[in-house]
Scaffold this active site. Structure first.
Site, PDB file in Angstrom:
ATOM      1  N   ARG A 110       1.356  -1.754   7.368  1.00 24.74           N
ATOM      2  CA  ARG A 110       1.614  -0.326   6.646  1.00 24.74           C
ATOM      3  C   ARG A 110       2.560   0.243   7.654  1.00 24.74           C
ATOM      4  O   ARG A 110       3.099   1.411   7.465  1.00 24.74           O
ATOM      5  CB  ARG A 110       0.433   0.474   6.430  1.00 24.74           C
ATOM      6  CG  ARG A 110      -0.450  -0.410   5.440  1.00 24.74           C
ATOM      7  CD  ARG A 110      -1.439   0.921   4.900  1.00 24.74           C
ATOM      8  NE  ARG A 110      -0.755   1.846   4.101  1.00 24.74           N
ATOM      9  CZ  ARG A 110      -1.367   2.983   3.623  1.00 24.74           C
ATOM     10  NH1 ARG A 110      -2.833   3.058   3.465  1.00 24.74           N
ATOM     11  NH2 ARG A 110      -0.723   3.835   3.153  1.00 24.74           N
TER      12      ARG A 110
ATOM     13  N   ARG B 275      -9.084   2.588  11.183  1.00 28.10           N
ATOM     14  CA  ARG B 275      -7.767   2.905  11.387  1.00 28.10           C
ATOM     15  C   ARG B 275      -7.047   3.864  12.307  1.00 28.10           C
ATOM     16  O   ARG B 275      -5.734   3.954  12.688  1.00 28.10           O
ATOM     17  CB  ARG B 275      -7.295   3.652  10.022  1.00 28.10           C
ATOM     18  CG  ARG B 275      -7.494   2.487   8.774  1.00 28.10           C
ATOM     19  CD  ARG B 275      -6.447   1.051   8.809  1.00 28.10           C
ATOM     20  NE  ARG B 275      -6.697   0.141   7.876  1.00 28.10           N
ATOM     21  CZ  ARG B 275      -6.462   0.291   6.744  1.00 28.10           C
ATOM     22  NH1 ARG B 275      -5.729   1.443   6.162  1.00 28.10           N
ATOM     23  NH2 ARG B 275      -6.668  -0.573   5.771  1.00 28.10           N
TER      24      ARG B 275
ATOM     25  N   ASP C 190       0.983  -1.217  -0.119  1.00 30.26           N
ATOM     26  CA  ASP C 190      -0.097   0.148  -0.004  1.00 30.26           C
ATOM     27  C   ASP C 190       0.746   1.399  -0.031  1.00 30.26           C
ATOM     28  O   ASP C 190       0.330   2.621   0.199  1.00 30.26           O
ATOM     29  CB  ASP C 190      -1.015   0.023   1.050  1.00 30.26           C
ATOM     30  CG  ASP C 190      -1.957  -0.891   1.075  1.00 30.26           C
ATOM     31  OD1 ASP C 190      -2.908  -0.614   0.188  1.00 30.26           O
ATOM     32  OD2 ASP C 190      -2.252  -1.855   1.639  1.00 30.26           O
TER      33      ASP C 190
ATOM     34  N   CYS D 258      -5.061  10.158  -1.495  1.00 24.30           N
ATOM     35  CA  CYS D 258      -4.167   9.326  -1.021  1.00 24.30           C
ATOM     36  C   CYS D 258      -2.725   9.080  -1.536  1.00 24.30           C
ATOM     37  O   CYS D 258      -1.633   8.753  -0.928  1.00 24.30           O
ATOM     38  CB  CYS D 258      -4.599   7.896  -0.906  1.00 24.30           C
ATOM     39  SG  CYS D 258      -6.553   7.677  -0.511  1.00 24.30           S
TER      40      CYS D 258
ATOM     41  N   HIS E 217     -11.688   5.767   5.324  1.00 29.31           N
ATOM     42  CA  HIS E 217     -11.339   7.107   5.981  1.00 29.31           C
ATOM     43  C   HIS E 217     -12.305   8.166   5.847  1.00 29.31           C
ATOM     44  O   HIS E 217     -12.744   8.415   5.160  1.00 29.31           O
ATOM     45  CB  HIS E 217      -9.959   7.362   5.118  1.00 29.31           C
ATOM     46  CG  HIS E 217      -8.755   6.708   5.490  1.00 29.31           C
ATOM     47  ND1 HIS E 217      -8.155   6.078   4.236  1.00 29.31           N
ATOM     48  CD2 HIS E 217      -8.293   5.995   6.626  1.00 29.31           C
ATOM     49  CE1 HIS E 217      -7.094   5.423   4.784  1.00 29.31           C
ATOM     50  NE2 HIS E 217      -7.123   5.314   6.004  1.00 29.31           N
TER      51      HIS E 217
ATOM     52  N   GLU F  87      -0.152   9.607   1.764  1.00 31.74           N
ATOM     53  CA  GLU F  87      -0.944  10.527   2.407  1.00 31.74           C
ATOM     54  C   GLU F  87      -1.090   9.929   4.033  1.00 31.74           C
ATOM     55  O   GLU F  87      -1.127  10.565   4.823  1.00 31.74           O
ATOM     56  CB  GLU F  87      -2.440  10.559   1.885  1.00 31.74           C
ATOM     57  CG  GLU F  87      -3.163  11.454   2.840  1.00 31.74           C
ATOM     58  CD  GLU F  87      -4.661  11.752   2.369  1.00 31.74           C
ATOM     59  OE1 GLU F  87      -5.322  10.545   2.017  1.00 31.74           O
ATOM     60  OE2 GLU F  87      -5.184  12.924   2.290  1.00 31.74           O
ATOM     61  N   ASP F  88      -1.303   8.647   3.953  1.00 30.10           N
ATOM     62  CA  ASP F  88      -1.629   8.021   5.240  1.00 30.10           C
ATOM     63  C   ASP F  88      -0.493   8.100   6.286  1.00 30.10           C
ATOM     64  O   ASP F  88      -0.612   7.749   7.417  1.00 30.10           O
ATOM     65  CB  ASP F  88      -2.014   6.462   5.089  1.00 30.10           C
ATOM     66  CG  ASP F  88      -3.314   6.503   4.468  1.00 30.10           C
ATOM     67  OD1 ASP F  88      -4.126   7.287   4.807  1.00 30.10           O
ATOM     68  OD2 ASP F  88      -3.736   5.790   3.710  1.00 30.10           O
TER      69      ASP F  88
HETATM   70  N1  GLY Z   1      -5.664  -0.359   0.664  1.00 29.75           N
HETATM   71  C1  GLY Z   1      -5.513   1.057   1.423  1.00 29.75           C
HETATM   72  C2  GLY Z   1      -5.409   0.867   2.877  1.00 29.75           C
HETATM   73  O1  GLY Z   1      -6.162  -0.181   3.114  1.00 29.75           O
HETATM   74  O2  GLY Z   1      -4.726   1.484   3.496  1.00 29.75           O
END
Ligand code: GLY
Length: 254
Positions: A85, A130, A60, A247, A160, A65-66
């Site tokens: 991640r 998340r 990912d 993202c 999100h 951005e995350d």
């Molecule tokens: N596939 C993007 C996420 O789940 O963070």
């Protein structure tokens, strides 16, 4: 000058996290072409784009951005809510260190940048699968001293907060009311997406321009009817990985 950090699409993208979508084959070549066109669109708008190399073992990692929340005064390195991640943040912290003072979200906090929507001095943080309250408490400690107010917002039905709401002008939000209540954003104009296009609330504001996906024609009509004429960029292949326009870049003033 606006700067963007992006990252090439990982060859492992077909092993991405999926929460609300069924797994469908992702065409890597197509995803890469679309992502390159997205980077070109940013450059055409005058953005300086730093494109980081692909991460073969981090499916990912194109969704940079995350991994961080970048403000004019500092940046917060996140602690992504999906375990796969977590290793994405290190290279982003290295890339941002020359530009900003860094803070880091620590356990038990979890935060995905996709849950963070900044409008002026207000920062809305989605309480999603998340991102959690512990991270919001840390965000307040980091950012209140710079004059930011942090407001937590419940989101449901989507990955999100920014799946459900994004900014399309200085005082206007594009919202999917099925996933977030528009009443959370008093004082801002609200444009609702067309209800037949659930994923259409994700637009990327770049200075005074908006990037938007042509795959949401009915919601696009609503934007245009209100005088917002986006630059169209198709990232639909990464949509199969539950990604969208915001993202794929970390945008900041430099
Ligand atoms: N596939 C993007 C996420 O789940 O963070």
């Amino acid at each position: 000058m606006l700067t963007a950090i992006t990252r090439h699409v990982s060859p492992a993208i077909d092993r991405c996290e999926l929460t609300h979508l069924e797994r469908n084959p992702i065409n890597l070549g197509r995803a890469r072409l679309q992502h390159r066109a997205y980077e070109h669109a940013l450059r055409d708008l005058g953005v300086k784009v730093y494109s980081l190399p692909e991460e073969p073992n981090l499916p990912d990692s194109v969704f940079v951005e995350d991994t961080a929340v970048v403000l004019d005064e500092c940046a917060v390195i996140t602690r992504p809510g999906a375990e796969s991640r977590l290793p994405e943040v290190e290279s982003i912290a290295q890339a941002l260190a020359p530009h900003r003072q860094l803070f880091s979200i620590l356990a038990p906090g979890t935060l995905d940048g996709g849950d963070v929507l900044k409008v002026g001095r207000m920062i809305y943080v989605g309480l999603s699968g998340r991102s959690n309250q512990a991270a919001i408490i840390q965000m307040r400690a980091f950012l209140n001293p710079f004059g930011y107010t942090i407001k937590s917002i419940r989101v449901s039905g989507c990955l999100h907060l920014k799946s459900a709401v994004t900014q399309v002008s200085i005082d206007t939000l594009l919202v999917n009311p099925a996933w977030v209540e528009a009443g959370n954003f008093p004082g801002l104009n609200i444009i609702e997406i067309d209800p037949s296009e659930s994923y259409a609330a994700n637009a990327l504001l770049v200075g005074e321009n908006v990037l938007y996906q042509p795959v949401y024609p009915r919601s696009l009509e609503r934007l245009e009817a209100l005088g917002i004429h986006p630059v169209l960029v198709d990232e639909s292949e990464l949509g199969k990985a539950e990604g969208a326009l915001t993202c794929c870049a970390l945008l900041f003033n430099n």
